[in-house]
Design an enzyme around this catalytic site. Structure first.
Site, mmCIF file in Angstrom:
data_model
loop_
_atom_site.group_PDB
_atom_site.id
_atom_site.type_symbol
_atom_site.label_atom_id
_atom_site.label_comp_id
_atom_site.label_asym_id
_atom_site.label_seq_id
_atom_site.Cartn_x
_atom_site.Cartn_y
_atom_site.Cartn_z
ATOM 1 N N ARG A 245 0.662 -1.154 0.050
ATOM 2 C CA ARG A 245 -0.143 -0.085 -0.057
ATOM 3 C C ARG A 245 0.852 1.205 -0.213
ATOM 4 N NH1 ARG A 245 -2.759 0.287 4.812
ATOM 5 N NH2 ARG A 245 -1.377 2.253 5.513
ATOM 6 N N GLU A 261 4.494 7.173 2.557
ATOM 7 C CA GLU A 261 5.512 5.929 2.904
ATOM 8 C C GLU A 261 5.024 4.666 1.865
ATOM 9 O OE1 GLU A 261 5.458 3.568 6.311
ATOM 10 O OE2 GLU A 261 3.426 3.658 6.601
ATOM 11 N N ASN A 263 4.147 0.752 2.068
ATOM 12 C CA ASN A 263 3.993 -0.270 3.047
ATOM 13 C C ASN A 263 4.257 -1.858 2.398
ATOM 14 O OD1 ASN A 263 2.890 1.179 5.689
ATOM 15 N ND2 ASN A 263 1.723 1.701 4.092
ATOM 16 N N SER A 268 -2.851 -2.934 6.268
ATOM 17 C CA SER A 268 -4.036 -3.384 6.964
ATOM 18 C C SER A 268 -5.194 -2.533 6.102
ATOM 19 C CB SER A 268 -3.922 -3.449 8.246
ATOM 20 O OG SER A 268 -3.784 -2.065 8.695
ATOM 21 N N LYS A 426 11.898 3.187 6.090
ATOM 22 C CA LYS A 426 11.966 4.672 5.945
ATOM 23 C C LYS A 426 13.351 4.891 5.339
ATOM 24 C CE LYS A 426 7.879 5.063 8.282
ATOM 25 N NZ LYS A 426 7.222 3.926 8.588
ATOM 26 N N LYS A 480 11.611 10.571 11.556
ATOM 27 C CA LYS A 480 11.135 9.167 11.374
ATOM 28 C C LYS A 480 12.181 8.290 11.940
ATOM 29 C CE LYS A 480 7.499 9.800 8.273
ATOM 30 N NZ LYS A 480 6.725 9.476 6.877
ATOM 31 N N GLU A 484 7.129 1.023 12.184
ATOM 32 C CA GLU A 484 5.811 0.866 11.331
ATOM 33 C C GLU A 484 4.804 0.736 12.375
ATOM 34 O OE1 GLU A 484 5.684 0.744 8.205
ATOM 35 O OE2 GLU A 484 7.734 0.894 7.899
ATOM 36 N N GLY A 485 3.514 1.137 11.783
ATOM 37 C CA GLY A 485 2.385 0.912 12.846
ATOM 38 C C GLY A 485 1.917 2.307 13.536
ATOM 39 N N ARG A 567 -8.014 7.781 4.994
ATOM 40 C CA ARG A 567 -8.096 7.974 6.196
ATOM 41 C C ARG A 567 -8.129 9.412 6.687
ATOM 42 N NH1 ARG A 567 -2.995 4.575 7.730
ATOM 43 N NH2 ARG A 567 -1.996 5.376 5.852
#
Ligand code: ADP
Ligand code: MG
Length: 591
Positions: A245, A261, A263, A268, A426, A480, A484-485, A567
């Site tokens: 993604r 970024e 992924n 998810s 990253k 950064k 992740e997450g 989002r």
């Protein structure tokens, strides 16, 4: 494999609850046209999907033009709010209110306009008198259609399905979204898929780029150690499966689509994202007259259908009818319903069995047969689909690391392989943004230019000039770490203090971070719904395009975009992410 032939037109009755079927039977005549969310029932052929989104875009254009006269002066009709960030800033910051006794936000909604601003990117406004009704309808819809997460207040909600469910957080209406960005992001998806694959093949590039990070970041070191072991063993992955993604924000100052970024592990929200676009279509359809909007302009989401198809096709390539798909999960997973959409789709549409295991369980129950087959309690595994394993918290002991190594040594298809995982760090993102690096991996000049166009400013902390700028104006940067997450980045005063400390220490710890240009997307007011209450806030959005890449040796079997995730979060927040608790699910209303 007969089950692979199951048509996408198969009824969705397997996937929805009996109550809903009853509801549908009783009230069918009230619903015109009848439309039920089933993320697996989207267009199978991505080209069909593209055609349908284009048709949706055209439908919107004509609908908005034809509606325009009736919109002016109508008390019931609210459409798109103005772009002006200044106007949005005048909104008072909001507070959560119970749905039933909700007062409506203070800022006056702005009347619809048919003026064409092709680059408009804002929340669709909700008529104040309709808010309570829409929120209640939406909450009912979520409950009846599996748009749910585990409730953190319920002790067992992350462990047992069906216990302590709560609707997923969502924006009440979609976001207007210019076609130009949508098409740009769709075109980028196969390029990024291919880029990930090519970079993953260059083991030395991964090792060298991450060498300094490895010295100061134990998590990256462990991942790299597994990667170097595989290099030593000359381990080759015949079948490569990537479910990716690529996340973007629109930069308000330049109107550019910029990548946040890429992924490559545990991408998810593919399930819940499908649900929210159907929720929005449903609300708009039922209130078409008051809203003056065309429900078909809400872009349908193919994420589950296409990701399930990619997994099923990979499973078929593995060619072992008795093998299962192993879903790697966290011990407590309140986002499990998002994951169940894909595992149920695999079972219902393709007859593929999935099993869910934590890394610790894999270590305890897993083994390798002499031919390299991974077995869990004696069951062969065709694909290891990681929905965990991306964060240090997923490796609390050596057992989990042993499990990761066991998986990597096996002949199972890894989604992702350790190399694909590392490409998503990253640091690699920052390296790829350097001059002449993309050229190492992509051949076509226009592809290179298209990819580069969406890169924001990315720098290592070796760059003194940029570090000075960031210390001076920290609000323009994001610091950064290799995590992740969500919830890991550093902003504002913390960013400045961290940089000053790192500089004073003169330590190698700088290699654990990258600096990124802060993107400021256009802000607009929106109603956001969480835990049964709504809030009116000034919001910004981040959108991601899912991708799938399947390759068997030299044959590329799938390389495509696979739907989207939008989002939305309060503009005042730094971080994002639905799982991390900052963002709300949203959908795209194509303009
Ligand atoms: P993670 O791997 O934790 O998801 P991200 O790079 O996606 O890391 O950052 C987390 C969140 O922080 C994003 O979802 C976004 O809301 C915000 N963010 C990240 N980078 C930027 C940026 N350059 N500009 C503005 N916001 C950003
Ligand atoms: Mg992210």
């Amino acid at each position: 494999m007969p089950s692979m032939c199951t048509s996408y037109m198969c009824p969705f009755s397997h996937l929805i609850c009996p109550h809903f079927l009853l509801y549908m039977t009783c009230f069918r005549s009230l619903l015109t046209p009848v439309e039920v969310w089933n993320p697996t029932n989207q267009a199978r052929n991505p080209h069909d999907h593209r055609r349908s989104t284009m048709a949706a875009a055209n439908a919107f254009t004509s609908a908005s033009m034809s509606c325009a006269p009736s919109l002016s002066g109508s008390v019931n009709v609210i459409a798109v709010c103005p772009r002006s960030v200044a106007a949005a800033r005048t909104l008072s910051s909001s507070c959560l209110r119970p749905v039933r006794c909700a007062a409506v936000g203070t800022a006056a909604p702005v009347a619809a306009t048919a003026e064409g601003d092709e680059r408009r990117f804002e929340q669709l406004a909700v008529p104040p008198e309709l808010v309570d009704e829409l929120v209640e309808e939406a909450l009912v819809w979520c409950s009846q259609h599996g748009l749910v997460v585990g409730d953190k207040n319920h002790p067992r909600s992350g462990k047992a399905p069906g216990v302590g469910l709560l609707h997923a957080p969502f924006a009440l209406l979609p976001m207007s979204f210019p076609k130009v960005y949508w098409e740009q992001a769709l075109e980028l998806a196969p390029l990024f898929n291919e880029l990930v694959h090519r970079v993953s093949l260059d083991g030395d590039f991964l090792q060298q780029t991450l060498a300094r990070t490895k010295e100061v970041d134990p998590f990256t070191r462990r991942l790299l150690d597994i990667h170097s072991k595989m290099m030593e063993l000359n381990k080759k992955e015949d079948i490569q499966l990537g479910l990716t993604r690529s996340d973007y924000m629109i930069d308000g100052a330049t109107d550019k689509l910029l990548q946040v970024e890429l992924n490559t592990i545990s991408t998810s929200s593919n399930g819940l994202a499908c649900g929210v676009s159907e929720l929005h279509r449903n609300l708009i359809r039922h209130h078409q007259r008051e809203l003056g909007l065309d429900p078909t302009s809400v872009v349908g989401n193919t994420a589950i259908a296409q990701h399930a198809e990619a997994l099923a096709t990979a499973w078929a390539e593995y060619n072992n009818q008795s093998a299962v798909v192993l879903v790697v999960v966290q011990a407590e997973e309140r986002y499990m319903y998002d994951q169940y959409w894909i595992t149920v789709a695999l079972r219902e549409m393709y007859g593929v069995t999935t099993i869910r295991k934590t890394m610790a369980e894999i270590e305890a129950e897993g083994d390798l047969r002499p031919d390299g087959t991974l077995v869990i309690n004696g069951r062969p595994v065709a694909i290891v689909y990681f929905r965990a394993g991306y964060s240090p918290a997923d490796y609390p002991s050596e057992a989990e690391w042993r499990a990761r190594l066991l998986i990597e040594r096996s002949s199972a298809i890894k989604c992702p392989s350790i190399a694909h995982h590392l490409v998503g760090t990253k640091k690699i993102q920052q390296e790829l943004a350097k001059e002449n690096v993309l050229e190492r991996f992509l051949d076509n000049q226009s592809d290179i230019e298209n990819v580069r166009k969406c890169f924001a400013g990315l720098w290592s902390l070796e760059n003194d000039i940029i570090v000075n700028s960031a210390i001076e104006s920290p609000e323009l940067f994001v610091l950064k770490p290799q995590r992740e997450g969500g919830g890991n980045n550093i902003y504002g005063d913390n960013l400045r203090e961290t940089l000053i400390r790192l500089r004073k220490d003169g330590s190698n710890e700088t290699a654990a971070y990258i600096l990124m240009q802060r993107i400021f997307p256009p802000a607009s007011p929106s109603y956001l719904v969480r835990e049964g209450t709504f809030v009116r806030d000034n919001v910004v959005s981040e959108f991601g395009i899912f991708g799938a890449y399947l390759r068997n040796n030299d044959k590329v079997i799938i390389n495509d975009q696979c739907g989207y995730l939008l989002r939305t979060k309060a503009a005042s927040l730094n971080e994002g992410g639905v799982v991390a608790g900052y963002a709300f699910l949203n959908s795209i209303f194509l303009t």
